[in-house]
Design an enzyme around this catalytic site. Sequence first.
Site, PDB file in Angstrom:
ATOM      1  N   ASP A  77       0.860  -1.180   0.000  1.00 17.34           N
ATOM      2  CA  ASP A  77       0.000   0.000   0.000  1.00 17.34           C
ATOM      3  C   ASP A  77       0.901   1.235   0.000  1.00 17.34           C
ATOM      4  OD1 ASP A  77      -3.025   0.968   0.937  1.00 17.34           O
ATOM      5  OD2 ASP A  77      -1.419   2.262   1.668  1.00 17.34           O
ATOM      6  N   ASN A  89      -3.163  12.859  -3.287  1.00 16.56           N
ATOM      7  CA  ASN A  89      -4.335  13.276  -4.072  1.00 16.56           C
ATOM      8  C   ASN A  89      -4.885  14.613  -3.594  1.00 16.56           C
ATOM      9  OD1 ASN A  89      -4.587  11.290  -6.014  1.00 16.56           O
ATOM     10  ND2 ASN A  89      -5.815   9.951  -4.744  1.00 16.56           N
ATOM     11  N   ASP A 118      -2.317   9.679 -10.120  1.00 13.13           N
ATOM     12  CA  ASP A 118      -2.230   8.671 -11.173  1.00 13.13           C
ATOM     13  C   ASP A 118      -0.785   8.391 -11.556  1.00 13.13           C
ATOM     14  OD1 ASP A 118      -4.943   8.425 -11.213  1.00 13.13           O
ATOM     15  OD2 ASP A 118      -5.257   9.441 -13.122  1.00 13.13           O
ATOM     16  N   GLU A 174      -4.854   2.474  -3.883  1.00 13.24           N
ATOM     17  CA  GLU A 174      -3.394   2.500  -3.883  1.00 13.24           C
ATOM     18  C   GLU A 174      -2.791   1.175  -3.434  1.00 13.24           C
ATOM     19  OE1 GLU A 174      -4.694   4.422   0.083  1.00 13.24           O
ATOM     20  OE2 GLU A 174      -5.463   4.105  -1.944  1.00 13.24           O
TER      21      GLU A 174
END
Length: 446
Positions: free
Chosen positions: A322, A330, A339, A365
Site C-alpha cells: 500500500d 491526491n 495517477d 493504492e
Amino acid sequence: MKFPNAQDIASTNVVYTYMQDTIEYAIEKMLEGEHRDIIVIDGENYYVLTAMEVLKLKEDHIKLSDQISHLNLRKIPAVVKETNVLNLLKYLDELSEYICVVNDDKTIYGIITHTDITSNIDPEVILDNYTIEDFLKLSRRVRWINKEVKTLDVLTHMHTSGNDSVIVVEDQTPIGILTTKDVVQLIKHQSDLTLPIKEYMNSPVDVVYKRTSVREALEFVKKKHYKRLIVVDEHDKLVGIISQKELILLTYNRWSLVMKEHQAELQEINTLLIEQNREYELMASLDSLTGLYNRHKFKQLYNSSLETMLQRLEVLSLIILDIDHFKKVNDTYGHIAGDEVLKTVAQILQDETRRIDMICRWGGEEFVVLLPTVSLEQAGQIAEKLRVKIAQTSIEQVGDISASFGVCEVKERKRLEEVIAKADELLYKAKKSGRNRVELCEGRGY
C-alpha cells in the site's frame, strides 16, 4: 439488407493541405472551419495534424513558417471507395479516428470517421432491451479532474495520455467537459491557459442514464454528433463512458444475427468480431490506468496457481503493498499527480519481478503480487527489494514516495479472501510500526 461501401458513408467535405505547405497555412485552414484536425496529403500517403500537436509547437521549437514536413505526423489508413464497410472494422482501433477514402487514381474522395459509420446504422435492427448498463464493462475508464486544475495542466495530460476529452467532476457528478474540438477554440482565441479549467469547460454536460437502450443511445449520438456518451446512474453520479466504437461493434454484432441469408458476409463479420472480442476480453482483465491485472482476473489466476501448487507440492507466496500517505498526495497535488504515482509504482513492480509472477492493482493504492514457487523467506527478500526501489523513487511535483508491505506464504488450500485478510493484517502492522517497512507472517506457511 446489404452492408454499404466506403463511398456510401464517406464525407466528401474534406479540409486538407499538403506536406510542403507551411504549418501556419494549415492552422489558418483549420481555424477557418473550426476543425480540430486537418488532413495532410503527401503523394499517396495521408496524415492528420491535430490541435494537440499545434499546442506542442512552441515546446518542440518549431516555427509556424516551417513546412508541415518538419512535424512527426500520424499516418492514417486509406481505402478505395468500393471497400465494404465490414473491411473497415479492423481500423477502429487506430489511434486516429479517420479513414481516408480514395478514388482509383489515389486522389482523395472523402473521409470516414466513427461518426459517419454510426450515423449510417439503422437503429431499427437493434434490440430495445439491451441497455448501456449491459456494456459498461467494455467502456474506457473515464478521466476526470477537479474544476480548479490549471487548463495548461489539463492539456498536457490530454496530450501525454492520448485522451481526446476530460470530464470535470464535482461530488462524483459531471459538471463540465473539454474535448480536442474545444482545444481549437483555445488556440484560436489565444486563451490564457493558466486559468482553471472551469473557465473553459462546456457546461452543463449532456449525459445518458445507464438504463438507456442501445437504440436510444445511437439516436442520441446521431442527433448530437458526439464521439462519446457520458453515462450516469439514477443519482446523476458518473459511472463511465461508452465510445462510438463500442456502439458500432455492438450494432454490427446484432446485424450478424439478422443476416443469415448473407452467409459469406456473416462469416466475414464473425471472424472480425471474434478478433475484437479477444481484445475486449483482455481489456476486461486489466486495470486501465496501470495495465496490471484487475481484481477479478487476479482471483482467477490465484485459483489456477493454487491448484498447480497443490498438484506439484510446491509453495506459493503473496505480497500486498500500500502506498504510504496516498490520500495526502491526491488532496495536495490532485488526481493527475496521484495517477502518476500509481503508474510509477506499477512499473517498478513489473520491472523488479519475474515474468511468471502475477501483479494486480487490488484497489485504490493497493497492489498484490503472487509469487509461484517462492518461499516466505524469498518473498520477504523480494518485498524488501521492492520497498527499497520505491523509497528511492522521486516523482516530479510529489517528491519521494514509499510503501508498506505484508507477506504471506500459502502451503495448503486457502481461499484468496483468507490470504488477503492475513496479508492485510501484516500490512496494517507495517503501517502502525512507522510505514515504509515489510512485515512477514510469523512461522512458515499460512
